[in-house]
Design a protein around this motif. Structure first.
Motif, PDB file in Angstrom:
ATOM      1  N   TYR A  52       0.836  -1.196   0.000  1.00 15.57           N
ATOM      2  CA  TYR A  52       0.000   0.000   0.000  1.00 15.57           C
ATOM      3  C   TYR A  52       0.877   1.254   0.000  1.00 15.57           C
ATOM      4  N   ILE A  54       3.874   1.525  -1.131  1.00 15.12           N
ATOM      5  CA  ILE A  54       4.604   1.696  -2.398  1.00 15.12           C
ATOM      6  C   ILE A  54       3.697   2.435  -3.387  1.00 15.12           C
ATOM      7  N   GLY A  55       2.402   2.080  -3.380  1.00 17.24           N
ATOM      8  CA  GLY A  55       1.471   2.755  -4.277  1.00 17.24           C
ATOM      9  C   GLY A  55       1.158   4.174  -3.824  1.00 17.24           C
ATOM     10  N   GLN A 192       1.874  -0.131 -16.654  1.00 16.63           N
ATOM     11  CA  GLN A 192       0.965   0.543 -15.715  1.00 16.63           C
ATOM     12  C   GLN A 192      -0.237  -0.368 -15.448  1.00 16.63           C
ATOM     13  N   ASN A 193      -0.624  -1.152 -16.471  1.00 14.79           N
ATOM     14  CA  ASN A 193      -1.711  -2.125 -16.294  1.00 14.79           C
ATOM     15  C   ASN A 193      -1.359  -3.134 -15.210  1.00 14.79           C
ATOM     16  N   HIS A 195       0.626  -2.754 -12.693  1.00 11.83           N
ATOM     17  CA  HIS A 195       0.546  -2.116 -11.380  1.00 11.83           C
ATOM     18  C   HIS A 195      -0.908  -2.045 -10.915  1.00 11.83           C
ATOM     19  N   THR A 196      -1.800  -1.668 -11.846  1.00 13.65           N
ATOM     20  CA  THR A 196      -3.218  -1.548 -11.476  1.00 13.65           C
ATOM     21  C   THR A 196      -3.791  -2.908 -11.093  1.00 13.65           C
ATOM     22  N   HIS A 199      -2.542  -4.010  -7.779  1.00 14.39           N
ATOM     23  CA  HIS A 199      -3.177  -3.235  -6.712  1.00 14.39           C
ATOM     24  C   HIS A 199      -4.575  -3.776  -6.398  1.00 14.39           C
ATOM     25  N   TYR A 200      -5.327  -4.090  -7.454  1.00 16.88           N
ATOM     26  CA  TYR A 200      -6.647  -4.697  -7.234  1.00 16.88           C
ATOM     27  C   TYR A 200      -6.499  -6.054  -6.546  1.00 16.88           C
ATOM     28  N   TRP A 203      -6.373  -5.685  -2.854  1.00 19.08           N
ATOM     29  CA  TRP A 203      -7.672  -5.459  -2.215  1.00 19.08           C
ATOM     30  C   TRP A 203      -8.509  -6.735  -2.221  1.00 19.08           C
TER      31      TRP A 203
END
Lengths: 243, 365
Positions: A52, A54-55, A192-193, A195-196, A199-200, A203
């Motif tokens: 978290y 890092i983002g 970037q995809n 990373h996204t 990240h999801y 969660w």
């Protein structure tokens, strides 16, 4: 302690105890599975917290860049915990082959067995307060197995693959991670995809943790077998002799 | 028959000294990461090999690639390029016009079939039979296919030709597609960027000429020597990133100190390009050195991975612009509330069961 109504309490002696008493405890989770579970708890906790940050990094620190390494240490902790998670996961897969039959439960769902799906529906009804009494299970109940497979095993695999692909971006060609997971970079196109998605994934795993802990506590109280202590001792205790 | 003209002939005809020519060769070798010995090889290739004709086509684009190309750091590069291209075909900067110009295309295709390089700037729109980009009275996509079919290799200049860029950003009304979607069976080198760095562009051409082959490409078809690392990997502000020193707002003290632009949306960590090493305008600067984060212009679909000034990508489908954290946080809160409600209901159920059990027990006694 057993109670003799006429002579008062007598000390329990396992050798003279009535051998007909039904056995109510079964060895379900072998020691390596339990050890892996608790190591994983620590790894996931560290991964979520550091990931978290890092983002969304902490507020900036002052001083000379030469003498501070805050973001560096956060990332290092993330990478170490990632390695622990990945190596542990590989070991867990190995244990799925050599361990008892319960060690395989989280890696598959008996998709083609109608009876299993009926049990899933039953468990869903139990959680929806529609079934009055729970059933007994030695290992995971079918709903739990489904949740473990989708929310833990699949998500962990996704996180390991995307995570090491991003690690490979920094490590560069020639590093093992680039050889093993470099294809993901090409597949993602714009990283970037990655990373996204990663990240999801975090969660999704946090959601899993919330549900997992709640279900374990609830089942420990409400169901007819032990839950939390089973992941400590490996022994599944049944609270009654009814089938 | 007169021997075919070499690059060196063209260069000398332009009045460039041999000294300047050799300087260019050393610079190019260095920019490609080659040893000093390769400067000679490049010089030799320029001197003895017949000039490779280049046909430079323009589709849907803004000509920023051409603008970058003609501003290549070393003045000689510009001359090489201009003389090289104006002799063949580039409808933006060549002298010829109209039918005369289009005739050059056919002539080169006939004379150098399978030997010339097709350099494509921009991309074709496919909707309505390609009517959104007309060149010489015909849809660009037709010209593109014809020229590329007879080429030895195809260079996709810039993000338009490589990925689609702004005209392919959502909702992409003209259905603009990168050129590798309409060309097959030809080697395609992608040189993305909006625009690509001039030295990278001339470096790619020089490499092909010197070694008679394509440069080593990465998994996405880009020359590995220029696109092998991210901006972030060689960024001079990287120590501030590792230290945890970030620009928090554009006008704060940290911005004046030159801290890392990660928190204000720099896309350097996900952008493969040579900006942080080669830099721009004769090595003067690059966006991060000027205090602005990288927007990731050389990456696939970078227009749709924004906002430019935010670290995490927005997800426009859910809310206006929500990030993974907002969506994940909302879901986690919802799960927490659901768990609490379920726990409450479970407790009620358990109490009822207990009292029922006690009642049954009492009856038995």
């Amino acid at each position: 302690m057993t109670m003799d109504l006429k002579q008062g309490p007598v000390p329990f002696n396992p050798y003279t105890a009535n051998p007909k008493v039904s056995r109510t405890s079964y060895y379900i989770y072998e020691a390596p599975v339990r050890l892996w579970h608790w190591i994983n708890v620590v790894a996931i906790l560290v991964l979520c917290i550091t990931g978290y940050f890092i983002g969304a990094p902490l507020p900036s620190v002052g001083g000379e860049a030469t003498f501070t390494f805050v973001m560096g240490y956060i990332r290092m902790a993330h990478f170490i915990a990632g390695y622990v998670l990945a190596v542990g996961f590989l070991f867990r897969i190995y244990w799925g082959f050599v361990g008892n039959k319960h060690s395989r439960e989280i890696f598959y769902i008996p998709f083609w067995r109608p009876n299993w799906w009926r049990e899933v529906v039953f468990e869903a009804r139990w959680y929806a307060f529609l079934a009055p009494y729970p059933k007994k299970y030695y290992g995971h109940n079918p709903l739990a197995q489904l949740a473990m497979f989708l929310m833990f095993t699949c998500m962990t695999t996704l996180m390991i693959v995307t995570g090491f692909a991003m690690y490979a971006e920094g490590a560069g060609p020639g590093h093992w991670s680039h050889t093993a997971f470099g294809w993901v970079i090409g597949l993602a196109g714009n990283t970037q995809n990655l990373h996204t998605i990663h990240h999801y994934g975090m969660w999704a795993i946090i959601l899993f943790v919330i549900i997992h802990i709640y279900a374990a506590v609830r089942e420990d109280i409400m169901s007819r077998q032990s839950m939390i202590s089973t992941m400590v001792s490996g022994e599944r205790m049944f609270k009654d002799d009814a089938p | 028959m007169a021997r075919e003209e070499t690059f060196y002939d063209v260069i000398r005809r332009q009045g460039i000294s041999r000294r300047s020519f050799l300087k260019f060769c050393s610079l190019t070798a260095a920019s490609m990461g080659l040893g000093p010995a390769f400067a000679d090889k490049i010089a030799n290739a320029m001197e003895v090999k017949p000039r490779i004709p280049v046909l430079w086509l323009h589709g849907l684009e803004c000509t920023c690639c051409s603008e970058s190309f003609i501003r290549s750091a070393h003045p000689l590069v510009k001359d090489v390029v201009l003389s090289m291209l104006s002799l063949d075909y580039d409808d933006t900067i060549m002298a010829a016009a109209g039918h005369q110009a289009e005739a050059i295309l056919d002539e080169i295709r006939e004379k150098y079939r399978g030997k010339y390089i097709a350099a494509i700037e921009g991309n074709p729109p496919l909707n309505n039979d390609g009517m959104y980009c007309i060149v010489g009275g015909r849809p660009f996509v037709e010209q593109l296919k014809e020229v590329c079919n007879d080429a030895a290799a195809v260079i996709a200049w810039g993000s338009c030709a490589s990925w689609g860029c702004v005209q392919a950003a959502k909702p992409n009304p003209t259905n603009a597609v990168p050129i590798d979607k309409v060309i097959s069976g030809k080697p395609i080198i992608k040189v993305p960027g909006c625009p690509p760095i001039a030295e990278v562009m001339t470096g790619v051409v020089s490499y092909i000429l010197t070694f008679d082959r394509m440069p080593e490409l990465d998994r996405q078809g880009r020359p590995a020597m220029y696109y092998g690392q991210r901006i972030h990997d060689k960024c001079y502000r990287r120590p501030h990133f590792d230290a945890g020193q970030f620009v928090e707002a554009w006008d704060d003290e940290n911005a004046r100190r030159g801290y890392c632009l990660y928190k204000v949306g720099c896309k350097g960590p996900t952008t493969y390009n040579a900006c942080s090493t080669v830099r721009w305008n004769d090595g003067v600067s690059f966006p991060i050195a000027s205090g602005h984060g990288c927007i990731g212009c050389s990456e696939d679909g970078f227009w749709d991975k924004g906002p430019f000034y935010q670290r995490l990508s927005g997800i426009p489908q859910i809310g206006i612009e929500s990030t993974a954290d907002q969506i994940g946080g909302t879901l986690a809160t919802a799960a927490g509330v659901a768990v609490a409600a379920h726990a409450g209901a479970s407790a009620v159920k358990r109490l009822r069961m207990k009292s029922a059990e006690t009642a049954a027990e009492r009856e038995r006694v």
